[in-house]
Scaffold this motif. Structure first.
Motif, PDB file in Angstrom:
ATOM      1  N   LYS A 111      28.659   4.620  50.273  1.00  0.00           N
ATOM      2  CA  LYS A 111      28.402   4.728  51.714  1.00  0.00           C
ATOM      3  C   LYS A 111      27.770   3.468  52.305  1.00  0.00           C
ATOM      4  CE  LYS A 111      27.695   9.725  51.704  1.00  0.00           C
ATOM      5  NZ  LYS A 111      26.730  10.781  51.894  1.00  0.00           N
ATOM      6  N   THR A 112      28.001   2.332  51.655  1.00  0.00           N
ATOM      7  CA  THR A 112      27.442   1.090  52.194  1.00  0.00           C
ATOM      8  C   THR A 112      28.459   0.364  53.078  1.00  0.00           C
ATOM      9  OG1 THR A 112      28.031   0.097  50.079  1.00  0.00           O
ATOM     10  CG2 THR A 112      25.730   0.658  50.397  1.00  0.00           C
ATOM     11  N   GLU A 114      30.096   1.567  55.580  1.00  0.00           N
ATOM     12  CA  GLU A 114      29.842   1.857  56.993  1.00  0.00           C
ATOM     13  C   GLU A 114      28.657   1.017  57.505  1.00  0.00           C
ATOM     14  OE1 GLU A 114      30.273   5.952  58.075  1.00  0.00           O
ATOM     15  OE2 GLU A 114      29.201   5.660  59.961  1.00  0.00           O
ATOM     16  N   SER A 115      27.661   0.807  56.635  1.00  0.00           N
ATOM     17  CA  SER A 115      26.528  -0.048  57.039  1.00  0.00           C
ATOM     18  C   SER A 115      27.023  -1.451  57.373  1.00  0.00           C
ATOM     19  CB  SER A 115      25.488  -0.143  55.914  1.00  0.00           C
ATOM     20  OG  SER A 115      25.105   1.135  55.503  1.00  0.00           O
TER      21      SER A 115
ATOM     22  N   ALA B  86      25.791   5.904  56.418  1.00  0.00           N
ATOM     23  CA  ALA B  86      25.625   4.449  56.287  1.00  0.00           C
ATOM     24  C   ALA B  86      24.371   4.189  55.450  1.00  0.00           C
ATOM     25  CB  ALA B  86      25.503   3.801  57.664  1.00  0.00           C
ATOM     26  N   ALA B  87      24.596   3.894  54.163  1.00  0.00           N
ATOM     27  CA  ALA B  87      23.459   3.794  53.234  1.00  0.00           C
ATOM     28  C   ALA B  87      23.071   2.346  52.950  1.00  0.00           C
ATOM     29  CB  ALA B  87      23.839   4.491  51.932  1.00  0.00           C
ATOM     30  N   SER B  88      21.961   2.191  52.193  1.00  0.00           N
ATOM     31  CA  SER B  88      21.521   0.862  51.765  1.00  0.00           C
ATOM     32  C   SER B  88      22.057   0.601  50.354  1.00  0.00           C
ATOM     33  CB  SER B  88      19.996   0.801  51.744  1.00  0.00           C
ATOM     34  OG  SER B  88      19.492   1.099  53.025  1.00  0.00           O
ATOM     35  N   TYR B  89      21.996  -0.670  49.932  1.00  0.00           N
ATOM     36  CA  TYR B  89      22.495  -1.028  48.604  1.00  0.00           C
ATOM     37  C   TYR B  89      21.491  -0.613  47.534  1.00  0.00           C
ATOM     38  CZ  TYR B  89      26.247  -3.527  50.800  1.00  0.00           C
ATOM     39  OH  TYR B  89      27.363  -3.829  51.531  1.00  0.00           O
ATOM     40  N   ASN B  91      21.536  -1.114  44.289  1.00  0.00           N
ATOM     41  CA  ASN B  91      21.231  -2.084  43.234  1.00  0.00           C
ATOM     42  C   ASN B  91      20.438  -3.284  43.731  1.00  0.00           C
ATOM     43  OD1 ASN B  91      22.207  -0.979  40.834  1.00  0.00           O
ATOM     44  ND2 ASN B  91      24.305  -1.429  41.434  1.00  0.00           N
ATOM     45  N   LEU B  92      20.122  -3.282  45.019  1.00  0.00           N
ATOM     46  CA  LEU B  92      19.266  -4.338  45.566  1.00  0.00           C
ATOM     47  C   LEU B  92      17.906  -3.719  45.891  1.00  0.00           C
ATOM     48  CD1 LEU B  92      21.664  -6.158  48.101  1.00  0.00           C
ATOM     49  CD2 LEU B  92      21.327  -6.642  45.685  1.00  0.00           C
ATOM     50  N   GLU B  96      15.452  -7.093  49.475  1.00  0.00           N
ATOM     51  CA  GLU B  96      16.767  -7.761  49.433  1.00  0.00           C
ATOM     52  C   GLU B  96      17.736  -7.124  50.435  1.00  0.00           C
ATOM     53  OE1 GLU B  96      16.832  -9.246  44.751  1.00  0.00           O
ATOM     54  OE2 GLU B  96      17.592  -7.256  45.275  1.00  0.00           O
ATOM     55  N   PHE B 100      19.424  -9.201  53.332  1.00  0.00           N
ATOM     56  CA  PHE B 100      20.882  -9.261  53.456  1.00  0.00           C
ATOM     57  C   PHE B 100      21.337  -8.860  54.867  1.00  0.00           C
ATOM     58  CE2 PHE B 100      24.852  -6.712  53.232  1.00  0.00           C
ATOM     59  CZ  PHE B 100      25.734  -7.767  53.057  1.00  0.00           C
ATOM     60  N   LYS B 132      14.134  -1.535  43.231  1.00  0.00           N
ATOM     61  CA  LYS B 132      15.519  -1.300  43.648  1.00  0.00           C
ATOM     62  C   LYS B 132      15.587   0.005  44.432  1.00  0.00           C
ATOM     63  CE  LYS B 132      18.175  -3.928  40.345  1.00  0.00           C
ATOM     64  NZ  LYS B 132      19.203  -3.963  39.337  1.00  0.00           N
ATOM     65  N   LYS B 134      17.637   2.299  44.364  1.00  0.00           N
ATOM     66  CA  LYS B 134      18.019   3.480  43.574  1.00  0.00           C
ATOM     67  C   LYS B 134      16.787   4.171  42.980  1.00  0.00           C
ATOM     68  CE  LYS B 134      19.472   0.824  39.509  1.00  0.00           C
ATOM     69  NZ  LYS B 134      20.665   0.366  38.820  1.00  0.00           N
TER      70      LYS B 134
END
Lengths: 261, 310
Positions: A111-112, A114-115, B86-89, B91-92, B96, B100, B132, B134
């Motif tokens: 879901k990244t 869409e971000s 709409a999510a964040s990364y 693994n970062l 970060e 980004f 991170k 996660k």
């Protein structure tokens, strides 16, 4: 290229390095093809024709047409110039499909994507950044594998032939002409898959379709059905590049928010 | 100029089925707009169209006078979006992620650093900035998404269930932050939520949507008037005059429809004059929940919540 696209590429590479799910297969598979199998061939060659299975047809063909000082030279020559080139092509395909699956389908799954669509980057810029961001590390893995393979083969070459036997013109065509074309094909395939596949695993399973021609190439070589030469490699590369060009057009159209989210 | 103007917006994904069916509304700058509706009612589709990532089938949508279909990149500079989709990364790290997205929005390194630090402190994430994502809890992931949405100082903030999954302290903190943004900085907030109590506390404008149709739009008072909502006087007492018997709800409990404070006062005085005894009395108004269900079901709804003690 805009700085946002560079940031995007850097982020993609960083994500790959930070994920063992992506990083490990990209390390292990090339190591098998450029380190373990070549070493096995070089060691096995010491024991003559009986040491290597599955190359009988090729050995028959070359034993009749080409002269070598001993069987070991024959085996190493066939392995390096006819068997490993097709094995080697699995590396860019594998790297492109893993990275492509992560970059296109993985972003959708996590879901990244869409971000990213909410940032001031156009869909075309996003697409090109993703393609370049996938191509660069995938081709880097291929180049790195090529160097390792070259070192291993030349050590064996020095031992059996008393000289450096790598790279040949055929291998230069593979690394500079065919591998980039194949890498791009793998990435485009993943872009096309990204509109259908919902998960990284699903996309990976679909990538089996693109590996199939390479497997046929391997089989064709080892059975002596046809022999890869420079002309065939150049033609094959040109055909793949032409396919890349047309498929890229389709992939660009398919890469739209409507189809991705 | 309105912050958001939507006119006859229609969106069809498949033939014959409209995700949005000619909805129209406008939101002034600085409003906190509660967009309320069940799952699949068209809230996310509206947010996506207003942010230019989906194209409408028909109609128009303007954000600060700009057509969302014409210049979506400019729209993305004006809007910040925090949605479940709409999510964040993962693994970062949190830091970060902000770095980004800050760069993606074209912010300078200094701006990113200053904004990130401020947001991470405000959202109580500074200590976890190098972990991170996660490893974050659900609430922390939500807060880092909010920080991401606010990083480029948007003029319009789209929020989807911003406080669900947050502990009460964090939820209060986020609510205060959103109110402060709207009141002090004129940020327009477009809030999609199922939490009616939360919406009632924070929103200044409401829209009720169901199966792609806008059932109601306006301020709380406008919506109440539109539904002709009734105020009741609920009282408990003895010897209540027989004229009030039709309003008797239970033993000693009466629920009498009134028009307002004057009416309530006159009724009470009348009862007392006639020898009635009143132990307890309160006005009962419609709450947002009553209003919401009245619109969703298309009928008047029994009163249950908001009350003012007399």
């Amino acid at each position: 290229m805009k700085s946002a696209q560079k940031v995007m590429i850097y982020k993609d590479v960083k994500e790959v390095l930070g994920s063992s799910q992506l990083f490990l297969p990209m390390l292990i598979v090339p190591l098998v093809f450029v380190l373990i199998l070549p070493i096995a061939l070089l060691i096995g060659a010491q024991f003559g024709n009986s040491g290597i299975n599955g190359m009988d047809q090729l050995i028959k063909i070359f034993a009749a047409t080409t002269s070598f000082d001993n069987d070991a030279q024959l085996l190493v020559y066939i392995g390096v110039n006819y068997l490993f080139p097709s094995f080697f092509l699995l590396i860019p395909i594998m790297a492109a499909s893993i990275l492509g699956a992560s970059s296109f389908v993985g972003e959708k799954e996590r879901k990244t994507l869409e971000s990213l669509l909410y940032t001031p980057m156009s869909i075309r810029e996003l697409f090109s950044a993703k393609v370049v961001g996938t191509f660069v590390p995938a081709y880097a893995v291929t180049l790195f594998s090529f160097i390792i393979f070259g070192i291993v083969v030349n050590i064996g070459g020095w031992f059996y032939f008393g000289k450096l036997i790598f790279p040949t013109l055929k291998w230069l065509i593979i690394i500079l002409w065919l591998s980039p074309a194949v890498t791009l094909l793998g990435i485009i395939f993943m872009v096309l898959v990204s509109a259908k596949a919902a998960t990284f695993q699903e996309a990976q399973q679909m990538s089996a379709f693109i590996v199939l021609p390479i497997i046929l190439l391997v089989v064709g070589q080892s059975t002596g059905l046809f022999l890869l030469n420079e002309i065939i490699l150049l033609t094959l590369g040109a055909m793949i590049l032409i396919a890349d060009y047309f498929l890229m057009g389709i992939a660009t159209k398919k890469f739209s928010p409507e189809k991705l989210i | 100029m309105h912050a958001i103007e939507v006119c006859n917006l229609k969106k069809s994904y498949t033939q014959g089925e409209n995700a949005l069916d000619s909805i129209s509304f406008h939101i002034p700058q600085g409003a906190i707009f509660g967009f309320l509706g069940p799952n699949g009612s068209g809230k996310t589709t509206t947010v996506r169209i207003l942010n230019g990532i989906l194209s409408p089938t028909q109609g128009s949508a303007l954000v600060y006078g700009q057509k969302v279909t014409a210049n979506s990149q400019e729209i993305h500079r004006l809007c910040g979006v925090m949605t479940e989709t709409a999510a964040s990364y993962e693994n970062l790290t949190g830091w970060e992620n902000l770095d980004f997205f800050g760069q993606m929005h074209g912010l300078s390194k200094t701006e990113i650093k200053n904004q990130s630090e401020q947001l991470l402190y405000s959202l109580d994430l500074y200590e976890s900035k190098d972990k991170k994502v996660k490893a974050y809890s659900t609430g922390m992931k939500k807060r880092i998404s909010l920080a991401r949405a606010l990083l480029h100082r948007p003029k319009i903030l789209f929020l989807d269930e911003p406080t669900s999954g947050l502990d009460p302290e964090s939820a209060q903190n986020v609510t205060q932050m959103v109110q402060k943004l709207a009141i002090e900085h004129g940020v327009t907030v477009f809030l999609c939520t199922h939490q009616l109590k939360y919406a009632e506390d924070i929103c200044t404008l409401y829209g009720f949507i169901h199966k792609g149709n806008m059932l109601g739009f306006g301020t709380f008072q406008q919506l109440l008037q539109e539904k002709n909502s009734t105020i009741y006087l609920e009282l408990r007492g003895d010897s209540i005059p027989p004229s009030f018997t039709p309003y008797q709800n239970a033993n000693k409990i009466y629920k009498i429809p009134i028009t307002g404070d004057t009416d309530a006062s006159q009724i009470l005085q009348g009862i007392l004059k006639q020898g009635g005894q009143v132990y307890e009395a309160k006005q009962i108004h419609w709450g947002l929940e009553d209003l919401y269900f009245a619109y969703q079901r298309g009928v008047s709804h029994e009163i249950s919540t908001k009350s003012n003690d007399l």
